[in-house]
Design an enzyme around this catalytic site. Structure first.
Site, PDB file in Angstrom:
ATOM      1  N   GLU A 132      -2.427  16.272  -6.172  1.00 38.40           N
ATOM      2  CA  GLU A 132      -2.669  14.920  -6.656  1.00 38.40           C
ATOM      3  C   GLU A 132      -4.138  14.853  -7.094  1.00 38.40           C
ATOM      4  O   GLU A 132      -4.942  14.132  -6.515  1.00 38.40           O
ATOM      5  CB  GLU A 132      -2.391  13.865  -5.580  1.00 38.40           C
ATOM      6  CG  GLU A 132      -2.399  12.450  -6.143  1.00 38.40           C
ATOM      7  CD  GLU A 132      -2.717  11.384  -5.107  1.00 38.40           C
ATOM      8  OE1 GLU A 132      -2.523  10.207  -5.421  1.00 38.40           O
ATOM      9  OE2 GLU A 132      -3.165  11.721  -4.008  1.00 38.40           O
ATOM     10  N   ALA A 143      -9.577   6.370  -5.955  1.00 36.60           N
ATOM     11  CA  ALA A 143     -10.698   6.961  -5.223  1.00 36.60           C
ATOM     12  C   ALA A 143     -11.110   8.318  -5.765  1.00 36.60           C
ATOM     13  O   ALA A 143     -11.909   9.017  -5.135  1.00 36.60           O
ATOM     14  CB  ALA A 143     -10.323   7.094  -3.747  1.00 36.60           C
ATOM     15  N   ASP A 250       1.902   0.774   5.334  1.00 40.49           N
ATOM     16  CA  ASP A 250       0.921   0.404   6.358  1.00 40.49           C
ATOM     17  C   ASP A 250       0.617  -1.087   6.359  1.00 40.49           C
ATOM     18  O   ASP A 250      -0.181  -1.564   7.178  1.00 40.49           O
ATOM     19  CB  ASP A 250      -0.380   1.199   6.178  1.00 40.49           C
ATOM     20  CG  ASP A 250      -1.063   0.957   4.833  1.00 40.49           C
ATOM     21  OD1 ASP A 250      -0.493   0.240   3.987  1.00 40.49           O
ATOM     22  OD2 ASP A 250      -2.163   1.506   4.629  1.00 40.49           O
ATOM     23  N   ASP A 276      -0.227   9.177   2.644  1.00 36.62           N
ATOM     24  CA  ASP A 276      -1.429   9.296   1.818  1.00 36.62           C
ATOM     25  C   ASP A 276      -2.666   9.270   2.723  1.00 36.62           C
ATOM     26  O   ASP A 276      -3.721   8.759   2.347  1.00 36.62           O
ATOM     27  CB  ASP A 276      -1.495   8.177   0.777  1.00 36.62           C
ATOM     28  CG  ASP A 276      -2.486   8.466  -0.351  1.00 36.62           C
ATOM     29  OD1 ASP A 276      -2.916   9.629  -0.481  1.00 36.62           O
ATOM     30  OD2 ASP A 276      -2.851   7.531  -1.080  1.00 36.62           O
ATOM     31  N   LEU A 309      -9.115   1.148  -2.549  1.00 37.86           N
ATOM     32  CA  LEU A 309      -8.471   1.783  -1.402  1.00 37.86           C
ATOM     33  C   LEU A 309      -8.543   3.298  -1.573  1.00 37.86           C
ATOM     34  O   LEU A 309      -8.340   3.823  -2.669  1.00 37.86           O
ATOM     35  CB  LEU A 309      -7.010   1.344  -1.283  1.00 37.86           C
ATOM     36  CG  LEU A 309      -6.779  -0.055  -0.693  1.00 37.86           C
ATOM     37  CD1 LEU A 309      -5.335  -0.481  -0.921  1.00 37.86           C
ATOM     38  CD2 LEU A 309      -7.107  -0.076   0.791  1.00 37.86           C
TER      39      LEU A 309
END
Length: 390
Positions: A132, A143, A250, A276, A309
């Site tokens: 990824e 990010a 989450d 993740d 995030l």
């Protein structure tokens, strides 16, 4: 050696229910699962599980690290530390996931993972590699540091990943940047699977990728255009077709109501729980890194310094238990999303189920009540052996 595990209620992925019986294991592989009415095969050793529930070991196909380490930067010893930490929390198989990093470092990481996949980790199995990184849309980089991203080059991908680590291998990319379809076609021709994310793809571009063989949509809703009634985008395409959809359950990355909608929309076995998770998982608040970016962890949430995030701090069993609450389903229904479904998504038929021929990786739960909604883990077994003996 053949071991019979008796007096347990074993999980059945076909219906999400539990049935009493005996699991027979020979040299780490399941050889039989017999009901109480059937005589189990003879065995050198018999172990009672005292009537408790047992499920397949969890399978996390999208996780960047834990316990202060990241797969993109870790050495072999650090990867083994992570493997044991995953197993202790019920993840017996995983796809180490590489975020964007310098190309030379990504090659080194792939080589280390491939070596440990063959030699063993002393903990959770490394099924292969989930890439990824690099092949993402800069406008939805999340990010990932912009300078680490690159155009979708099928020759580079083959050299980076497939020549060192044959499938299972999973590649997440922004496939709208592959207008000829050559990159996606190369992934599939080499036996890999492909996920769409960090993408500006619209609905038609997503549908085109699906028609070209796209396997999944990675961390649904995140790093992609939102669902809109006039611009349905990749979310609509994912929810109305048979592609697998990953969800980070989450309660921070995706609102519980959206999780419930997505679960209701997907065909059984196509909703995949992932974490993740990043290097701060299992650690405390503080400063960390992922994909070339500094990250601050505070109050259980990881964000880059510009507010994006940055992965999660989620453990997969917690994701299973969250799904029970968010989607209003049974624990048995949720287990499928963290065992058989992710294994199927990456084309792995050796783990994720309690069937003959699969690895004897299973979890014994701390309850004997099939209606229990959020049981904990009482024991972890790898290849039919307790974790401390595996």
């Amino acid at each position: 050696m053949r071991i019979n595990y008796t007096d347990a209620q074993w999980y059945c992925s076909a219906d999400g229910c539990f049935y009493s019986g005996t699991l027979s294991v020979t040299d780490g592989v399941i050889t039989a699962l017999t009901t109480m009415e059937e005589a189990p095969p003879a065995a050198e050793k018999t172990v009672s599980l005292h009537g408790r529930l047992a499920i397949p070991g969890l399978v996390d196909v999208h996780t960047h690290g834990c316990r202060g380490n990241d797969f993109s930067a870790a050495n072999a010893a650090e990867m083994q530390v992570m493997a044991r930490a995953y197993a202790a929390r019920g993840v017996t198989s995983l796809m180490p996931t590489l975020a964007s990093a310098p190309l030379s470092r990504m090659k080194e990481a792939v080589e280390l993972i491939a070596d440990l996949r063959k030699a063993g980790t002393g903990g959770a199995r490394f099924l292969g590699v989930h890439l990824e990184g690099r092949y993402l849309n800069p406008a939805k980089r999340g990010a990932h540091a912009a300078e680490l991203l690159t155009p979708l080059d099928p020759d580079e991908l083959e050299e980076l990943l497939f020549r060192t680590c044959p499938p299972p291998a999973h590649v997440t990319a922004a496939f709208e940047l592959d207008p000829t379809g050559q990159f996606l076609a190369r992934v599939l021709s080499l036996g890999g699977t492909a996920g769409l994310a960090h993408t500006c793809a619209d609905y038609d571009e997503t549908m085109s990728a699906i028609e070209g063989g796209l396997t999944s949509v990675s961390h649904l809703f995140n790093t992609m255009h939102s669902l809109h009634h006039r611009e349905p985008g990749p979310v609509c395409a994912a929810l109305t077709t048979d592609v697998y959809t990953e969800v980070i359950c989450d309660g921070r990355h995706v609102h519980p109501g959206m999780v419930r909608m997505a679960y209701a929309a997907k065909k059984r076995g196509r909703f995949v729980l992932v974490t993740d998770s990043m290097e701060a998982t299992g650690m405390g608040d503080g400063e960390y890194r992922i994909a070339g970016m500094p990250v601050t962890v505070k109050d259980g949430e990881a964000r880059t310094h510009d507010g994006a995030l940055a992965g999660s701090l989620l453990h997969l069993m917690d994701g299973v238990q969250n799904l029970v609450r968010f989607a209003g389903i049974t624990f048995g229904e949720a287990v499928l999303c963290a065992t058989r479904a992710p294994a199927d998504m990456v084309g792995c038929s050796t783990v994720g189920d309690l069937l003959p021929g699969r690895m004897a990786d299973f979890l014994v739960l701390d309850t004997d009540d099939p209606c229990a909604l959020t049981p904990g883990i009482a024991g972890v077994y790898l290849g039919g052996l307790p974790l401390h003996e595996a």
